[in-house]
Design an enzyme around this catalytic site. Structure first.
Site, PDB file in Angstrom:
ATOM      1  N   GLN B 210       0.830  -1.204   0.000  1.00 56.26           N
ATOM      2  CA  GLN B 210       0.000   0.000   0.000  1.00 56.26           C
ATOM      3  C   GLN B 210       0.864   1.254   0.000  1.00 56.26           C
ATOM      4  O   GLN B 210       0.361   2.360  -0.057  1.00 56.26           O
ATOM      5  CB  GLN B 210      -0.890   0.025   1.250  1.00 56.26           C
ATOM      6  CG  GLN B 210      -1.993  -1.018   1.258  1.00 56.26           C
ATOM      7  CD  GLN B 210      -2.711  -1.064   2.598  1.00 56.26           C
ATOM      8  OE1 GLN B 210      -2.631  -2.054   3.312  1.00 56.26           O
ATOM      9  NE2 GLN B 210      -3.415  -0.002   2.959  1.00 56.26           N
ATOM     10  N   GLU B 245       0.545  -1.712   4.587  1.00 61.39           N
ATOM     11  CA  GLU B 245       1.020  -0.330   4.671  1.00 61.39           C
ATOM     12  C   GLU B 245       2.491  -0.316   5.070  1.00 61.39           C
ATOM     13  O   GLU B 245       3.327   0.192   4.345  1.00 61.39           O
ATOM     14  CB  GLU B 245       0.167   0.465   5.670  1.00 61.39           C
ATOM     15  CG  GLU B 245       0.603   1.931   5.736  1.00 61.39           C
ATOM     16  CD  GLU B 245      -0.318   2.789   6.583  1.00 61.39           C
ATOM     17  OE1 GLU B 245      -1.409   2.330   6.965  1.00 61.39           O
ATOM     18  OE2 GLU B 245       0.056   3.942   6.882  1.00 61.39           O
ATOM     19  N   ARG B 323      -5.452   7.716  17.328  1.00 62.31           N
ATOM     20  CA  ARG B 323      -6.756   7.653  16.652  1.00 62.31           C
ATOM     21  C   ARG B 323      -7.793   6.956  17.532  1.00 62.31           C
ATOM     22  O   ARG B 323      -8.970   7.323  17.519  1.00 62.31           O
ATOM     23  CB  ARG B 323      -6.648   6.980  15.278  1.00 62.31           C
ATOM     24  CG  ARG B 323      -7.919   7.110  14.446  1.00 62.31           C
ATOM     25  CD  ARG B 323      -7.726   6.690  12.994  1.00 62.31           C
ATOM     26  NE  ARG B 323      -7.225   7.752  12.141  1.00 62.31           N
ATOM     27  CZ  ARG B 323      -7.987   8.627  11.467  1.00 62.31           C
ATOM     28  NH1 ARG B 323      -9.297   8.572  11.547  1.00 62.31           N
ATOM     29  NH2 ARG B 323      -7.442   9.556  10.719  1.00 62.31           N
ATOM     30  N   ARG B 355      -7.689  -1.203   8.825  1.00 61.20           N
ATOM     31  CA  ARG B 355      -8.958  -0.502   8.588  1.00 61.20           C
ATOM     32  C   ARG B 355      -9.573   0.095   9.866  1.00 61.20           C
ATOM     33  O   ARG B 355     -10.098  -0.627  10.703  1.00 61.20           O
ATOM     34  CB  ARG B 355      -9.940  -1.482   7.975  1.00 61.20           C
ATOM     35  CG  ARG B 355     -11.050  -0.843   7.168  1.00 61.20           C
ATOM     36  CD  ARG B 355     -11.910  -1.929   6.553  1.00 61.20           C
ATOM     37  NE  ARG B 355     -12.593  -1.420   5.363  1.00 61.20           N
ATOM     38  CZ  ARG B 355     -13.205  -2.207   4.464  1.00 61.20           C
ATOM     39  NH1 ARG B 355     -13.200  -3.512   4.615  1.00 61.20           N
ATOM     40  NH2 ARG B 355     -13.802  -1.692   3.425  1.00 61.20           N
ATOM     41  N   PHE B 357      -7.656   1.909  11.945  1.00 66.01           N
ATOM     42  CA  PHE B 357      -6.394   2.425  12.483  1.00 66.01           C
ATOM     43  C   PHE B 357      -6.504   2.825  13.961  1.00 66.01           C
ATOM     44  O   PHE B 357      -6.136   3.920  14.352  1.00 66.01           O
ATOM     45  CB  PHE B 357      -5.988   3.650  11.633  1.00 66.01           C
ATOM     46  CG  PHE B 357      -4.513   3.970  11.632  1.00 66.01           C
ATOM     47  CD1 PHE B 357      -3.608   3.172  10.969  1.00 66.01           C
ATOM     48  CD2 PHE B 357      -4.031   5.099  12.284  1.00 66.01           C
ATOM     49  CE1 PHE B 357      -2.252   3.486  10.939  1.00 66.01           C
ATOM     50  CE2 PHE B 357      -2.671   5.424  12.265  1.00 66.01           C
ATOM     51  CZ  PHE B 357      -1.785   4.609  11.582  1.00 66.01           C
ATOM     52  N   THR B 454      -3.644  11.749  10.630  1.00 66.36           N
ATOM     53  CA  THR B 454      -3.355  12.635  11.755  1.00 66.36           C
ATOM     54  C   THR B 454      -1.896  13.080  11.733  1.00 66.36           C
ATOM     55  O   THR B 454      -1.512  14.000  12.440  1.00 66.36           O
ATOM     56  CB  THR B 454      -3.691  11.957  13.099  1.00 66.36           C
ATOM     57  OG1 THR B 454      -2.973  10.730  13.183  1.00 66.36           O
ATOM     58  CG2 THR B 454      -5.182  11.687  13.214  1.00 66.36           C
ATOM     59  N   ALA B 523      -5.908   5.421   5.557  1.00 70.59           N
ATOM     60  CA  ALA B 523      -6.719   6.457   6.205  1.00 70.59           C
ATOM     61  C   ALA B 523      -7.927   6.836   5.353  1.00 70.59           C
ATOM     62  O   ALA B 523      -8.419   7.959   5.429  1.00 70.59           O
ATOM     63  CB  ALA B 523      -5.879   7.700   6.527  1.00 70.59           C
ATOM     64  N   GLU B 724     -12.725   3.164   5.595  1.00 70.10           N
ATOM     65  CA  GLU B 724     -12.748   2.719   6.980  1.00 70.10           C
ATOM     66  C   GLU B 724     -14.075   2.925   7.720  1.00 70.10           C
ATOM     67  O   GLU B 724     -14.478   2.062   8.491  1.00 70.10           O
ATOM     68  CB  GLU B 724     -11.643   3.436   7.767  1.00 70.10           C
ATOM     69  CG  GLU B 724     -10.246   3.059   7.342  1.00 70.10           C
ATOM     70  CD  GLU B 724      -9.206   4.053   7.859  1.00 70.10           C
ATOM     71  OE1 GLU B 724      -9.243   5.227   7.430  1.00 70.10           O
ATOM     72  OE2 GLU B 724      -8.389   3.667   8.696  1.00 70.10           O
TER      73      GLU B 724
END
Lengths: 500, 791
Positions: B210, B245, B323, B355, B357, B454, B523, B724
């Site tokens: 990713q 990721e 998060r 998904r 996060f 973020t 994200a 997500e």
């Protein structure tokens, strides 16, 4: 040498590792990479393909029947004489546009049934089997059964279920493959049969595919250390996960005596190498209580190749058929060059993955006696997931009664001990008791006298004990009809929900 | 480049807003969509496999590779000493070790890397290596990590008002705790990478990632080379979900290391069980809360602590636990709040993006509180949820961002009516009174999910568009396609901008040499960022073409329109292809990059204040479940969802994301159970023991609708991110199971229900609830199933 039809191409293989799976062979030798490896353990269905075989009905007529298999679980040698269809052969043009696709493919595109697309080839093959084996849409329950062994992590399956239905709404596609298969079969018959015993060879390592039981027992006498394999649904996992490299593999999957199934006067004789798909319907007509057990045994792909002989021979403590066979007082024939002996299934297991089978013996067949008039049978399987999951507890209770007093009880459980085992203390509680809820709850209360199960990845020991006990209560309700059975529907009846 | 807006109705015959099927769908159904393992292997391609540590914690004392090396076909065994550059491949903070040569920090940590002439031989040889270690005590329990303050990163907290005194002065107080299970991504395509030398001696990497840019950077760093030494290509992944990721990089780095030394192509592909063991998962959490509320169930203050099990290294855990904290309010206003987040270090694989996060693990606390408050007051949980929603005047989050869009109250009202919440609730109560073993439950839960990375600098993207002289369009952008339909949506955007058919636009593999310095596709931001960058690129070319048409045909620029594959101007029209040809002949550039950076966002972490999110996505789900109180088995019989994707770019793809996310969330909360042995080894290491939803788990009745509303922020065509947010709609299933169990105590008790709610967890909650009912409701309660016993 083995010979089979791959899509439209007659294929001969002589030199190959005896433990090569069709999946590895397709991906590494033929360059056909449409068939995907998702897990290599038969759990995800991404490698599903169709296998065609010639079926003869009782009138002596033959036709080619196609069913799904996990190619990661099928040994290349077992393909001998069969027709393998891969996803590459489903669309009949090379660079297809929407209108050129097979109805199952087109439906998947139009219903948005693919996202990442990695499970998609396997789903296409399962849908294709559903399509060619049904003239019209067979309903959601059948679609769920057909696809229960295909995992998709992206879609949540809703569009795939819609595609299963939509495929039948287009103009019906002709099935071109059996015509190819018939030609292939004719070519086989026209050849001199110099090779009565199909085999593969790779240096010293060998694969044999005996066609008769006498060939088979001679081979097992010669190679007592050989791995005996039927459908391969467990054996292939040993190969891919434990990297076993057996020197000699003997496959019983085409041994004619072991692939016979008969029902005579209510008595079943099931060859050890008969796949589930070929006997379960008949068995469930006599024992409808066991239907859910078989519907939930592995997946369609697994039931299309898995066998009773394989399940018993592996002696897994959690295989579902063994408790049923023990509760039904089934017997099994063990055969070698020295002859055949018949033993009770319950006497077959001696310890964790240990059996009485001698090194040169094979399981030939399983016999189930006639159903007694007063038999009441309860089959319960509890697992984390409803479909394609191994039992946390598999519980089979068979009782006979006279005037509502229990005269005999055979209670066999899987997942509760190192072997599929009977519950003598609980049975003793039942015998002589009335056919009411209290009797069964009393029997449930002594579960700990029969079993001290393990805690493992599926559940704790405590959960296994409570569940067994609680299910005895349910069986009490069911058998005594204390409340109408349809008032105690189980959430595990979700397949029937789906068909509403 | 400016952030600019385009009305989707501006172009006729465009494809934005249409349910185009996935750009690869036809290839996928024919088995012709290639993944990394499907590409033809270059001649002489070797195969690599990692050698794994045999303990969860300890120090390597000696390694014996003799037997492995003697296996025919083994080419070389690499160790940390063979890495010319950095051995640490931590994506943000140091701590992720490519190959360890000293300390072992988790069971199955990679120690060596075997390269052989076949996949089988490499795997076999890897198992023949003997690693001797001095074992040390492993931390495998999160409570022990909390006790010892064993952190991978320092704790962080959000604070607004004086939570503790607000709780104390409230009429009612309540507290609770929850263990939240992790989750294996189970992308159907496992981790895989293939590397080879390119024509100039650099390294060409094909990786199922990713985040191709990060793979590029890490490969360059381990080889001590500049970034331009490495090119990474990624056409499509067989699923990602966050699991590719950061987790795709080690395998690409190992393959590249071997290619660098051996000058041969090398492929690494993890077998499924090793993929389970060697890659991070969704963080398991242990959380607890105290809340104060009034007689109507209105929250006055909360104190929530979330503890993420991060595994052995930081990886992305700092942002993930952040998060979780940012979402501990979900959609509810806390007048005073203190939210503390700890990043616990344990001796397991390093947990990672998945998904949501961390959002789901924090958000579930808000739903726990709502159900607990409702039980305490004897109110319907939906009444409590509605009362506590953010609304004008009660609209500041614990991190001081003002909630500006208030759509959830209306969405809940719509679903309440359309799916007949109250009628069904009554019917279920009646059913539960007479059904002995099966109990039904119903719950509606909302989702409010903040959109933006973020980490501020990640909120940027680039794209590249060429128009060839026949009018066909080549589109490339920095995002990656993992099934979500990103390429389809971005192609729709570009087709729309030029007023041409969708089929005119061809999307190609993501490559670090086409669009540089990209962010991960994560994200939920893929379309927001890359779609806008592509639109900007398209508009740059379009502006040139308009200027050209105006001067060439001597017309007003304002009169030039791009519609229906044509260019229409005051004096006539021509096809888009003819214009491309003409523009080429007149030497007009038909290629452009595009760039986008999200506006408005800022966050001061020291003060824990700011606007970390550009906007919020919303959704509401209503789930009905059945449980069997004898076995704890459970099933979802119906789900109704209303979800906010702003102006949908592609309704079919958006609904596909919503359905898929809901089922994945449901699986996380019900059947998907990660288990580790006492030794620290993963016990649930394959699909035989780790159960993701199968087709029969899809609710019998499953209705999904899109909420019709534009994004108030100027996102691409006023759409909203969708990857997500709908994952957390799965909470309705968990809450409905609690609701079904609490029927055993006349809905006056909300049982503890750790996740996943496996049959065993549900059965334990059933036993506890019956016990509570027996102790608190007296013997005259109607409990027909009194005989159900437990050992």
């Amino acid at each position: 040498m083995i010979k089979f039809l791959l899509n439209d191409t007659v294929t001969e293989v002589q030199s190959s590792s005896p433990s090569l799976t069709i999946l590895e062979w397709l991906r590494t030798t033929t360059g056909k990479k449409g068939t995907k490896e998702g897990c290599a353990t038969g759990d995800c269905g991404a490698c599903t393909l169709l296998i065609g075989e010639e079926i003869t009905n009782n009138k002596g007529e033959t036709h080619w029947h196609y069913k799904t298999l996990n190619s990661c679980l099928m040994l290349l040698g077992n393909a001998h004489g069969k027709h393998i269809i891969t996803v590459e052969a489903v669309a009949l043009t090379k660079y297809p546009e929407l209108g050129d696709l097979h109805p199952v493919q087109r439906a998947m595109v139009e219903c948005h049934g693919s996202q990442c697309g990695f499970c998609t080839p396997g789903i296409i093959m399962s849908l294709l089997a559903l399509y060619i084996n049904n003239e019209t849409y067979p309903g959601k329950t059948a679609a769920i059964h057909a696809l229960g062994g295909n995992l998709c992590r992206c879609t949540g399956y809703n569009p795939i279920l819609k595609a299963a239905e939509k495929a039948f709404e287009y103009d019906r596609a002709e099935e071109p493959w059996s015509a190819m298969a018939i030609k292939f079969k004719e070519s086989l018959l026209s050849e001199p049969q110099e090779n009565a015993l199909p085999y593969l060879e790779d240096n010293q390592r060998k694969f044999y595919l005996p066609q008769t039981v006498s060939q088979l027992v001679e081979l097992t006498a010669t190679y007592p250390e050989a791995s005996i394999v039927a459908g391969g649904t467990d054996f292939a996992i040993e190969l891919s996960q434990h990297l076993l490299k057996p020197e000699v593999v003997i496959s019983v999957s085409q041994t004619s005596e072991l692939t016979q199934f008969s029902e005579k006067d209510g008595q079943f004789e099931i060859g050890a190498a008969v796949p589930y798909c070929d006997f379960v319907d008949a068995l469930c007509t006599t024992y409808p209580e066991s239907k859910e057990l078989f519907e939930r045994l592995g997946s369609t792909q697994v039931r299309n190749s898995g066998t009773l002989g394989g399940s018993l021979g592996n002696a897994s403590p959690i295989g579902d058929p063994a408790p049923l066979l023990i509760a039904l007082n089934a017997t099994m024939d063990l055969q070698s060059v020295k002859g055949t002996r018949t033993i009770k299934v319950e006497d077959f297991f001696t310890g964790y993955r240990q059996t009485v089978l001698a090194a040169d013996e094979v399981i030939a067949k399983i016999s189930i006696p006639k159903r007694s008039e007063s038999l009441k049978l309860a089959c319960h399987k509890v697992s984390k997931r409803f479909e394609d999951d191994i039992s946390t507890v598999c519980l089979i209770l068979a009782v006979e009664h006279a005037n509502n007093v229990i005269t005999s009880a055979r209670f066999a459980l899987g997942g509760m001990a190192a072997i599929p085992a009977r519950a003598p203390k609980m049975e003793a509680q039942l015998i002589g008791g009335r056919l009411d809820t209290k009797t069964f709850m009393k029997a449930g209360a002594v579960v700990e006298k029969d079993f001290s199960p393990m805690s493992d990845v599926r559940a704790s020991a405590n959960y296994r004990l409570i569940t067994t006990q609680n299910l005895m209560q349910r069986i009490g309700y069911e058998f005594s009809q204390a409340i109408p059975v349809n008032n105690i529907t189980t959430p595990s009846a979700r397949i029937s929900h789906a068909s509403l | 480049m400016r952030h600019f807006e385009m009305d989707k109705l501006q172009a006729r015959g465009g494809s934005v807003g249409k349910s185009k099927h996935h750009e690869s769908a036809i290839k996928q159904v024919c088995g012709k969509a290639n993944y990394v393992d499907d590409f033809a292997e270059p001649a002489g391609c070797l195969h690599g496999y990692p050698v794994l540590a045999p303990v969860a914690a300890g120090f390597i004392t000696s390694i014996d590779t003799k037997e492995a090396e003697s296996l025919k076909g083994v080419v070389r065994i690499f160790s940390a000493k063979d890495v010319p550059g950095k051995i640490d491949i931590g994506p943000v903070f140091p701590g992720d070790i490519l190959l360890t040569d000293h300390e072992i920090e988790y069971f199955h940590q990679p120690v060596l890397f075997v390269v052989a002439d076949s996949y089988d031989t490499a795997r076999k040889a890897a198992r023949l290596v003997k690693i001797n270690c001095e074992e040390t005590e492993a931390v495998l329990d999160i409570h022990e990590a909390i006790e010892k303050q064993n952190w991978v990163r320092p704790p962080h907290s959000l604070q607004r008002g004086d939570a503790d005194s607000a709780i104390k002065s409230a009429k009612h107080q309540i507290s609770g705790e929850l263990s939240v299970g992790g989750q294996e991504h189970f992308y159907l395509e496992g981790q895989v990478a293939m590397t080879q030398l390119n024509e100039d001696g650099g390294i060409f990497v094909q990786s199922s990632s990713q985040h191709p840019t990060e793979v590029q950077h890490l490969v360059a760093k381990i080889l001590k080379k500049p970034f331009n030494f490495v090119t990474v290509e990624m056409r499509r992944m067989g699923g990602g979900f966050g699991g590719k990721e950061t987790q795709a990089a080690p395998w690409a780095c190992l393959a590249a290391l071997a290619t660098y030394h051996l000058e041969s192509p090398v492929k690494v592909r993890l077998a499924r069980a090793d993929d389970f063991r060697l890659t991070g998962k969704r963080h398991p959490f242990y959380n607890h809360y105290t809340a104060g509320f009034d007689e109507n169930g209105l929250i006055e203050g909360v104190h929530i602590e979330v503890n993420g099990n991060c595994g052995y290294s930081p990886d992305l855990s700092d942002a993930i636990v952040d998060r979780a904290m940012f979402h501990a309010d979900n959609a509810y206003y806390y007048p005073a709040a203190k939210i503390v987040g700890n990043r616990c270090k344990l001796n397991t694989v390093s947990h990672t993006a998945f998904r949501g996060f961390g959002g789901p693990q924090g958000m579930i606390m808000a739903e726990l509180i709502m159900d607990d408050v409702a039980a305490k007051l004897g109110q319907d949980p939906l009444t409590i949820r509605k009362a506590n929603l953010y609304r004008p005047g009660r609209d500041v989050t614990p991190y001081h961002q003002k909630v500006e869009q208030h759509v959830l109250a209306g969405m809940i009202e719509t679903l309440e009516k359309d799916a007949q919440y109250w009628e069904r609730k009554e019917a279920i109560k009646a059913f539960n009174k007479t059904s002995p073993f099966v109990k039904k439950g119903l719950a509606m839960t909302p989702v409010k999910f903040g959109i933006s990375f973020t980490v501020q600098h990640l909120n940027q993207a680039g794209a590249l568009i060429h128009i060839y002289s026949d009018g066909s369009i080549h589109l490339n952008h920095g995002g990656t396609e993992m099934g979500q339909g990103l390429n389809t949506k971005v192609a729709q955007i570009v087709a729309h901008a030029f007023g041409v058919d969708f089929e005119t636009v061809g999307v190609t593999a993501t490559r670090t040499d086409k669009v540089p310095n990209t962010s991960p596709t994560a994200a939920s931001s893929g379309t927001d960022l890359n779609g806008m960058a592509a639109l900007n690129a398209a508009n740059t070319i379009k502006d040139r073409l308009i200027e050209f048409v105006a001067s060439h045909f001597e017309v007003e620029a304002e009169s030039v329109e791009f519609n229906d594959n044509k260019i229409i101007h005051a004096k006539g029209e021509m096809s888009f292809a003819e214009l491309a040809e003409l523009a080429y002949m007149k030497r007009i550039s038909l290629s452009s990059t595009g760039y986008y950076a999200t506006p408005k966002i800022h966050y001061d972490r020291a003060k824990a204040e700011g606007r970390p999110f550009f906007y919020y996505s919303h959704g509401v789900a209503l789930s009905e479940v059945e449980i069997d109180i004898l076995t704890g088995e459970n099933t979802v019989t119906r789900a109704d969802i209303l979800h906010d994707v702003g102006n949908s770019l592609n309704p079919a793809l958006d609904i596909g994301q919503i359905e898929g996310a809901f089922i994945q969330g449901m699986g996380w909360l019900t059947t998907e159970e990660l288990q580790w042995k006492d030794s620290g080894e993963l016990a649930s290491s394959g699909p035989a023991t780790y159960k993701i939803p199968a087709i029969g788990d899809t609710p019998t009745e499953f209705n999904v609708s899109l909420f019709d509303s534009a994004n108030p922020e100027t996102s691409v065509f006023r759409s909203k991110a969708v990857g997500e947010p709908p994952f957390m709609l799965g909470f309705s299933v968990w809450s409905a199971i609690r609701n079904a169990i609490s029927s055993l105590a006349d809905y006056k008790y909300a049982p503890d229900l750790n996740t996943p709610a496996t049959p065993e967890t549900v059965l334990n909650a059933v036993v506890a609830t019956k016990q509570w009912a027996a102790d608190n409701l007296g013997a005259n309660e109607d409990t027909q199933d009194e005989g159900v016993s437990h050992v």
